[in-house]
Design an enzyme around this catalytic site. Structure first.
Site, PDB file in Angstrom:
ATOM      1  N   ARG A 114     109.311 -69.175 -84.694  1.00 41.59           N
ATOM      2  CA  ARG A 114     109.012 -69.047 -86.119  1.00 41.59           C
ATOM      3  C   ARG A 114     109.706 -70.161 -86.909  1.00 41.59           C
ATOM      4  O   ARG A 114     110.943 -70.273 -86.880  1.00 41.59           O
ATOM      5  CB  ARG A 114     109.487 -67.681 -86.607  1.00 41.59           C
ATOM      6  CG  ARG A 114     109.078 -67.335 -88.031  1.00 41.59           C
ATOM      7  CD  ARG A 114     109.649 -65.973 -88.436  1.00 41.59           C
ATOM      8  NE  ARG A 114     109.254 -65.627 -89.782  1.00 41.59           N
ATOM      9  CZ  ARG A 114     108.170 -64.940 -90.084  1.00 41.59           C
ATOM     10  NH1 ARG A 114     107.360 -64.528 -89.106  1.00 41.59           N
ATOM     11  NH2 ARG A 114     107.874 -64.663 -91.327  1.00 41.59           N
ATOM     12  N   GLN A 118      87.128 -74.594-113.764  1.00 48.49           N
ATOM     13  CA  GLN A 118      87.229 -73.145-113.933  1.00 48.49           C
ATOM     14  C   GLN A 118      87.957 -72.805-115.221  1.00 48.49           C
ATOM     15  O   GLN A 118      89.053 -73.299-115.478  1.00 48.49           O
ATOM     16  CB  GLN A 118      87.978 -72.543-112.741  1.00 48.49           C
ATOM     17  CG  GLN A 118      88.079 -71.034-112.779  1.00 48.49           C
ATOM     18  CD  GLN A 118      88.611 -70.479-111.469  1.00 48.49           C
ATOM     19  OE1 GLN A 118      87.877 -69.908-110.676  1.00 48.49           O
ATOM     20  NE2 GLN A 118      89.905 -70.658-111.242  1.00 48.49           N
ATOM     21  N   SER A 138      77.966 -69.686-109.203  1.00 48.18           N
ATOM     22  CA  SER A 138      78.284 -70.878-109.989  1.00 48.18           C
ATOM     23  C   SER A 138      77.281 -71.986-109.703  1.00 48.18           C
ATOM     24  O   SER A 138      76.868 -72.712-110.618  1.00 48.18           O
ATOM     25  CB  SER A 138      79.699 -71.363-109.658  1.00 48.18           C
ATOM     26  OG  SER A 138      80.660 -70.412-110.027  1.00 48.18           O
ATOM     27  N   ARG A 165      80.826 -66.941-118.674  1.00 47.69           N
ATOM     28  CA  ARG A 165      79.971 -65.801-119.027  1.00 47.69           C
ATOM     29  C   ARG A 165      80.721 -64.847-119.951  1.00 47.69           C
ATOM     30  O   ARG A 165      81.939 -64.783-119.947  1.00 47.69           O
ATOM     31  CB  ARG A 165      79.581 -65.023-117.770  1.00 47.69           C
ATOM     32  CG  ARG A 165      78.383 -65.545-117.037  1.00 47.69           C
ATOM     33  CD  ARG A 165      77.829 -64.524-116.067  1.00 47.69           C
ATOM     34  NE  ARG A 165      78.850 -63.787-115.336  1.00 47.69           N
ATOM     35  CZ  ARG A 165      78.915 -62.463-115.264  1.00 47.69           C
ATOM     36  NH1 ARG A 165      78.034 -61.722-115.902  1.00 47.69           N
ATOM     37  NH2 ARG A 165      79.860 -61.868-114.565  1.00 47.69           N
ATOM     38  N   ASN A 206      87.618 -64.981-121.173  1.00 49.09           N
ATOM     39  CA  ASN A 206      87.600 -66.433-121.336  1.00 49.09           C
ATOM     40  C   ASN A 206      88.073 -66.902-122.704  1.00 49.09           C
ATOM     41  O   ASN A 206      88.479 -68.056-122.853  1.00 49.09           O
ATOM     42  CB  ASN A 206      86.200 -66.979-121.063  1.00 49.09           C
ATOM     43  CG  ASN A 206      85.823 -66.884-119.604  1.00 49.09           C
ATOM     44  OD1 ASN A 206      86.631 -67.187-118.741  1.00 49.09           O
ATOM     45  ND2 ASN A 206      84.610 -66.450-119.302  1.00 49.09           N
TER      46      ASN A 206
END
Length: 408
Positions: free
Chosen positions: A178, A121, A100, A30, A40
């Site tokens: 951890r 993309q 989309s 767009r 873009n």
């Protein structure tokens, strides 16, 4: 108008059953970007942002067609420059609130010949053709209905605190045990780089579904400009990890306006002179030739004295496309292996065809629109050296990457 409106006609069932599935790459772009205007097509490392994924899609060779869906004239022009088709999306699917999926569904309604969509993309410039080749195989040969890209992250998640005096709790680890990073496999996250899906799935309002699988991309190639808006950092990433195309074997350069500033300088005895500034052009040509890149010069004028004075070991031809085609065929090169540096309207066709195309900063508007790289320097003022260094940087990166792949 849609560049292939005729393809909206329904495809007969018998014909569709006989032909192989039509896989189309579709890049949604767009014009309305809230964060960075016309993001873009903003230049990233010399190319319009969208150009990085278009080049990967084209060079993968797995798509029957490559499309850009846009509502903006300037984005359409950039798409056409890369040789892909353009779908002019309607205002209904060009809103900030449009999804989309809605844009893809509109595309499919107008292009009934398409069976599989590879939605890529525009803001993922580190996508490589080999990724797309592997994903196409998953859809075509392995029988998956949808494939989407993910990246592995080693991030420990904790619950969000929403009320006063609330405490956070671990979501994916035991604090008492951890793990070290190398002892933990991490988790998979969508990175949005691409979504492949069959048409019947999309028509049911799904991009992921049916027999679905993910494709894990390398972490270094998972760059999203929607998030990583620091442009200089993104440029460093794409130059290091992005797909840079094939190595250049030939540079065709216009003398007029590139090696020179487009004006002739004559001495009192009417001999053509070369300025000191042009020496940088000679240096750039020398650098390329040392790296095995052939350099051919073209001019609309007789320039043999200029070339001789600059001590350039290059052949000069009168500028026309036929000579360029002859050189390319003589060396058995595809256009993707040819770099072209031009200046005026007569260069436009070759600029559009070349695998890498550039113009000086003061080139005419038509040439600038056709080129993928616009130099910061003017013609006769360092443009050739700048373009040569850009070519060599990309070639060095490609070579280093190939060596690393062999080591691994």
């Amino acid at each position: 108008m849609d560049s292939a409106a005729a393809s909206a006609c329904p495809v007969p069932a018998a014909e569709a059953a006989q032909r192989p599935p039509h896989m189309a790459a579709l890049v949604l772009a767009r014009g309305g970007s809230k964060g960075i205007p016309l993001k873009n097509i903003k230049r990233l490392a010399g190319l319009p942002l969208i150009g990085w994924v278009l080049r990967a899609a084209i060079d993968s060779g797995v798509f029957q067609s490559v499309w850009v869906s846009t509502d903006h004239d300037e984005i359409e022009k950039v798409a056409e420059k890369f040789g892909v088709k353009v779908h002019r999306r309607s205002a209904e699917v060009s809103k900030d609130s449009s999804t989309s999926l809605e844009a893809i569904q509109e595309f499919l309604r107008r292009h009934n010949e398409v069976d599989i969509i590879g939605n890529i993309q525009a803001t993922s410039p580190c996508l490589h053709p080999d990724d797309l080749v592997k994903v196409a195989k998953m859809i075509r040969e392995d029988g998956y209905d949808s494939v989407f890209s993910v990246v592995r992250r080693h991030l420990f998640r904790w619950s969000e605190i929403k009320r006063v005096n609330e405490v956070t709790v671990p979501q994916n680890l035991d604090p008492a045990k951890r793990p070290r990073r190398q002892d933990w496999g991490g988790e998979l996250y969508e990175n949005g780089s691409f979504y492949f899906a069959k048409k019947d799935l999309i028509e049911k309002d799904y991009l992921q579904g049916g027999k679905v699988i993910y494709y894990e991309m390398r972490a270094e190639c998972s760059v999203d400009i929607d998030i990583d808006i620091d442009w200089p950092i993104a440029e460093q990433r794409v130059l290091r990890y992005g797909y840079l195309g094939k190595e250049m074997k030939l540079l065709v350069c216009s003398v007029d306006g590139c090696l020179t500033n487009g004006h002739s300088c004559l001495s009192e005895d009417q001999k053509e002179l070369s300025s000191d500034d042009d020496d940088r052009g000679a240096d750039g040509i020398s650098l390329l030739k040392k790296r095995g890149v052939e350099v051919w010069l073209i001019s609309e004028k007789e320039r043999s004295k200029t070339i001789s004075a600059m001590k350039l070991d290059c052949e000069v031809k009168v500028k026309n496309r036929r000579d360029v085609e002859d050189w390319r065929n003589k060396m058995s090169l595809s256009w993707k292996e040819v770099a072209y540096l031009g200046y005026d309207e007569s260069d436009v066709d070759c600029l559009k065809e070349a695998g890498m195309s550039g113009v000086p900063a003061d080139a005419c508007a038509a040439a600038q629109k056709a080129a993928s790289y616009i130099c910061k320097s003017n013609g006769g003022r360092g443009a050739i050296q700048e373009f040569a260094e850009y070519i060599l940087l990309l070639m060095k990166t490609v070579k280093e990457r190939k060596l690393n792949e062999l080591k691994n």
